[in-house]
Scaffold this motif. Sequence first.
Motif, PDB file in Angstrom:
ATOM      1  N   ILE A 101       0.954  -1.260   0.066  1.00 27.89           N
ATOM      2  CA  ILE A 101       0.084  -0.079  -0.155  1.00 27.89           C
ATOM      3  C   ILE A 101       0.827   1.196   0.083  1.00 27.89           C
ATOM      4  CG2 ILE A 101      -1.923   1.225   1.316  1.00 27.89           C
ATOM      5  CD1 ILE A 101      -2.528  -1.567   2.499  1.00 27.89           C
ATOM      6  N   PRO A 102       0.718   2.204  -0.761  1.00 28.83           N
ATOM      7  CA  PRO A 102       1.556   3.454  -1.004  1.00 28.83           C
ATOM      8  C   PRO A 102       1.386   4.192   0.581  1.00 28.83           C
ATOM      9  CG  PRO A 102       0.129   3.573  -2.667  1.00 28.83           C
ATOM     10  CD  PRO A 102      -0.305   2.315  -1.745  1.00 28.83           C
ATOM     11  N   ILE A 103       2.423   4.529   0.947  1.00 28.09           N
ATOM     12  CA  ILE A 103       2.759   5.079   2.327  1.00 28.09           C
ATOM     13  C   ILE A 103       3.137   6.553   2.098  1.00 28.09           C
ATOM     14  CG2 ILE A 103       3.873   5.126   4.423  1.00 28.09           C
ATOM     15  CD1 ILE A 103       3.699   1.940   4.273  1.00 28.09           C
ATOM     16  N   VAL A 104       2.416   7.420   3.050  1.00 25.01           N
ATOM     17  CA  VAL A 104       2.853   8.934   3.110  1.00 25.01           C
ATOM     18  C   VAL A 104       3.445   8.919   4.624  1.00 25.01           C
ATOM     19  CG1 VAL A 104       2.196  11.257   3.127  1.00 25.01           C
ATOM     20  CG2 VAL A 104       0.924   9.760   1.524  1.00 25.01           C
ATOM     21  N   SER A 105       4.686   9.455   4.673  1.00 20.50           N
ATOM     22  CA  SER A 105       5.287   9.520   5.923  1.00 20.50           C
ATOM     23  C   SER A 105       5.210  11.223   6.389  1.00 20.50           C
ATOM     24  CB  SER A 105       6.949   9.375   5.711  1.00 20.50           C
ATOM     25  OG  SER A 105       7.595   9.722   6.822  1.00 20.50           O
ATOM     26  N   ALA A 106       4.735  11.116   7.571  1.00 21.12           N
ATOM     27  CA  ALA A 106       4.299  12.489   8.292  1.00 21.12           C
ATOM     28  C   ALA A 106       4.893  12.314   9.474  1.00 21.12           C
ATOM     29  CB  ALA A 106       2.838  12.588   8.131  1.00 21.12           C
ATOM     30  N   VAL A 107       6.246  12.734   9.642  1.00 17.20           N
ATOM     31  CA  VAL A 107       6.618  12.513  11.123  1.00 17.20           C
ATOM     32  C   VAL A 107       7.123  13.727  11.674  1.00 17.20           C
ATOM     33  CG1 VAL A 107       8.357  11.639  12.562  1.00 17.20           C
ATOM     34  CG2 VAL A 107       7.466  10.059  10.635  1.00 17.20           C
ATOM     35  N   GLY A 108       6.575  14.579  12.891  1.00 18.53           N
ATOM     36  CA  GLY A 108       7.065  15.560  13.233  1.00 18.53           C
ATOM     37  C   GLY A 108       6.865  16.953  12.461  1.00 18.53           C
ATOM     38  N   HIS A 109       7.684  17.932  12.637  1.00 18.26           N
ATOM     39  CA  HIS A 109       7.295  19.107  11.837  1.00 18.26           C
ATOM     40  C   HIS A 109       8.442  19.050  10.457  1.00 18.26           C
ATOM     41  CE1 HIS A 109       5.430  20.540  15.435  1.00 18.26           C
ATOM     42  NE2 HIS A 109       6.569  20.626  16.073  1.00 18.26           N
ATOM     43  N   GLU A 110       8.134  20.195   9.683  1.00 17.07           N
ATOM     44  CA  GLU A 110       8.901  20.230   8.504  1.00 17.07           C
ATOM     45  C   GLU A 110      10.364  19.885   8.425  1.00 17.07           C
ATOM     46  OE1 GLU A 110       7.651  23.673   6.285  1.00 17.07           O
ATOM     47  OE2 GLU A 110       8.532  23.021   4.313  1.00 17.07           O
ATOM     48  N   VAL A 111      10.859  20.527   9.705  1.00 19.32           N
ATOM     49  CA  VAL A 111      12.380  20.547   9.609  1.00 19.32           C
ATOM     50  C   VAL A 111      12.684  19.064  10.170  1.00 19.32           C
ATOM     51  CG1 VAL A 111      12.653  23.061   9.953  1.00 19.32           C
ATOM     52  CG2 VAL A 111      12.212  21.167  12.046  1.00 19.32           C
ATOM     53  N   ASP A 112      11.889  18.513  10.742  1.00 17.16           N
ATOM     54  CA  ASP A 112      12.199  16.919  11.119  1.00 17.16           C
ATOM     55  C   ASP A 112      12.185  16.002   9.899  1.00 17.16           C
ATOM     56  OD1 ASP A 112      10.079  17.523  13.793  1.00 17.16           O
ATOM     57  OD2 ASP A 112      12.104  17.654  13.959  1.00 17.16           O
ATOM     58  N   VAL A 113      13.481  15.322   9.973  1.00 21.13           N
ATOM     59  CA  VAL A 113      13.600  14.329   8.928  1.00 21.13           C
ATOM     60  C   VAL A 113      13.903  12.898   9.572  1.00 21.13           C
ATOM     61  CG1 VAL A 113      14.955  13.578   6.775  1.00 21.13           C
ATOM     62  CG2 VAL A 113      14.455  16.087   7.250  1.00 21.13           C
ATOM     63  N   THR A 114      13.218  11.752   9.078  1.00 21.23           N
ATOM     64  CA  THR A 114      13.469  10.645   9.482  1.00 21.23           C
ATOM     65  C   THR A 114      13.718   9.718   8.447  1.00 21.23           C
ATOM     66  OG1 THR A 114      10.994   9.882   9.508  1.00 21.23           O
ATOM     67  CG2 THR A 114      12.135  11.071  11.400  1.00 21.23           C
ATOM     68  N   ILE A 115      14.339   8.328   8.601  1.00 23.33           N
ATOM     69  CA  ILE A 115      14.639   7.358   8.078  1.00 23.33           C
ATOM     70  C   ILE A 115      13.282   7.069   7.150  1.00 23.33           C
ATOM     71  CG2 ILE A 115      15.299   4.905   7.707  1.00 23.33           C
ATOM     72  CD1 ILE A 115      17.554   6.795   8.139  1.00 23.33           C
ATOM     73  N   ALA A 116      12.130   6.962   8.025  1.00 23.20           N
ATOM     74  CA  ALA A 116      10.788   6.779   7.378  1.00 23.20           C
ATOM     75  C   ALA A 116      10.525   7.649   6.195  1.00 23.20           C
ATOM     76  CB  ALA A 116       9.617   6.730   8.464  1.00 23.20           C
ATOM     77  N   ASP A 117      10.902   8.889   6.383  1.00 21.61           N
ATOM     78  CA  ASP A 117      10.618   9.875   5.113  1.00 21.61           C
ATOM     79  C   ASP A 117      11.340   9.346   3.900  1.00 21.61           C
ATOM     80  OD1 ASP A 117      11.029  12.800   7.670  1.00 21.61           O
ATOM     81  OD2 ASP A 117       9.051  11.500   6.818  1.00 21.61           O
ATOM     82  N   PHE A 118      12.501   8.851   3.808  1.00 20.06           N
ATOM     83  CA  PHE A 118      13.243   8.584   2.585  1.00 20.06           C
ATOM     84  C   PHE A 118      12.794   7.295   2.375  1.00 20.06           C
ATOM     85  CE2 PHE A 118      16.607  11.722   2.724  1.00 20.06           C
ATOM     86  CZ  PHE A 118      16.888  11.876   4.220  1.00 20.06           C
ATOM     87  N   VAL A 119      12.240   6.224   2.987  1.00 20.05           N
ATOM     88  CA  VAL A 119      11.666   5.184   2.409  1.00 20.05           C
ATOM     89  C   VAL A 119      10.523   5.056   2.152  1.00 20.05           C
ATOM     90  CG1 VAL A 119      11.359   2.697   3.080  1.00 20.05           C
ATOM     91  CG2 VAL A 119      13.287   3.825   4.180  1.00 20.05           C
ATOM     92  N   ALA A 120       9.505   6.117   2.584  1.00 20.22           N
ATOM     93  CA  ALA A 120       8.067   6.110   2.081  1.00 20.22           C
ATOM     94  C   ALA A 120       7.934   6.652   0.788  1.00 20.22           C
ATOM     95  CB  ALA A 120       7.357   7.297   3.121  1.00 20.22           C
ATOM     96  N   ASP A 121       6.912   6.374   0.262  1.00 16.33           N
ATOM     97  CA  ASP A 121       6.695   6.915  -1.073  1.00 16.33           C
ATOM     98  C   ASP A 121       6.541   8.288  -1.386  1.00 16.33           C
ATOM     99  OD1 ASP A 121       6.214   3.920  -2.426  1.00 16.33           O
ATOM    100  OD2 ASP A 121       4.848   3.845  -0.580  1.00 16.33           O
ATOM    101  N   VAL A 122       6.036   8.893  -0.398  1.00 14.93           N
ATOM    102  CA  VAL A 122       5.774  10.510  -0.346  1.00 14.93           C
ATOM    103  C   VAL A 122       6.223  10.867   1.013  1.00 14.93           C
ATOM    104  CG1 VAL A 122       4.379  12.350  -0.747  1.00 14.93           C
ATOM    105  CG2 VAL A 122       4.083  10.270  -2.290  1.00 14.93           C
TER     106      VAL A 122
END
Length: 448
Positions: free
Chosen positions: A230-251
């Motif tokens: 299933i396509p996944i949208v990573s939405a973790v924290g604020h705009e300045v927060d970057v996680t590994i989930a953000d890089f792996v997620a589809d968006v």
Amino acid sequence: MTLQSNQNIFTVSRLNSEVRLLLENEMGVVWLVGEISNFSTPVSGHWYLTLKDSRAQVKCAMFRGNNRRVTFKPQNGNQVLVRARLSLYEPRGDYQLIIESMQPEGDGLLQKQFEELKMRLAGEGLFAQANKMLLPEHPRCVGIVTSKTGAALHDILDVLKRRDPSLSVVIYPTLVQGEEAAIQIAQAIGRANSRQECDVLIVGRGGGSLEDLWCFNNEIVARTIAASQIPIVSAVGHEVDVTIADFVADVRAPTPSAAAELVSQDTSYKHQVVSANLRKLSDAMHRSLLLHKQAFLHLQHRLDKQHPSYKLQVQAQQIDELDLRLKNSMLRQLSDWKAQLQGQHYQLQLHSPSKLLGKQKAHLDSLENKLTRLTDTMLTSNRHKLAIAAEKLDTVSPLATLKRGYSITQTQDGKVVTQSSHVHPGDTIITRLEQGEIYSKVETIKAS
């Protein structure tokens, strides 16, 4: 066999040079956690320190161009995380670390783990754009993987209700913070995939510290997101927060509210699609720039090893060391001179000329008196001995015999005549009286 004919015979300098190149080429850049000790900052601006743990230690140098970027003042006892190159200080044969960056251990260690996992997963292709799925244009059901009590859930539901009230929503509640959170997040994503009741998943939570968001940097979560059908949208924290989930997620969505806008449609749908594509392009450019930056850093590292600045750094470190040794030597020499001067001053006081002259004068007076007494005693004794000897000499002296009227007859050769047989007719004899001598010639000898 000569040195020139056998290349396996090393000089010390060649050996150290070869070992340095071997360490730098084979080990490359390392990350290290340790406690600072022996921290020093010479006038050159370079830093020299030792990193240690409970069982070992290693010498380190951080040159002025790198330590200017450190955001805190290191002190002995600080626990730090450093990024460094393994090298060898050739003049002494000591292996050391050339530190390129330094930060306190806490967040720094997490950041190191983040970068290592990011590089490893990127190398496996988990971030590749070719593996990412497009979001459905007309989703019928949206799944939300987050805390059921968090503000992020309420923000997502508010946006979805405002933009598309007819859109179905399925909530997969999970912990989003703590040690168990990563497992629960992965299980929730797996549960959504097994049920196949959603067209798209939003995985995220609200903002927080690096530790708060750490479950989204977990390898299990990353691999579960990558394996999701299933396509996944990573939405973790604020705009300045970057996680590994953000890089792996589809968006990647900058916030949970933005994720809700991405998966829902309204009159600004086209603009959202363009924004999503721009974000994808930005992520792709970011990854491409990251890879090129890594390649550039690798080439730069190779160039640095050949650059004259490396030799200048080594020479600067050697100068700092010689400067420190010179200062220590001067301090020791001054201390020795001071102690020697104090000893000489004490000896000078102990052997002061005035004291010595007084002692010697008293001793001289004593010797003078003693010499005078001994001289008088010797003169008296010698006078007495002389009188006795003169008296004895006068007793046995021939002169005394001559005074009594006797005479001594001698031959011309000085022999005393005591018998008539000592002379012959014609001999000249000498008769010695008290006063004067008589020379006689023998004519007749009469034996007694």
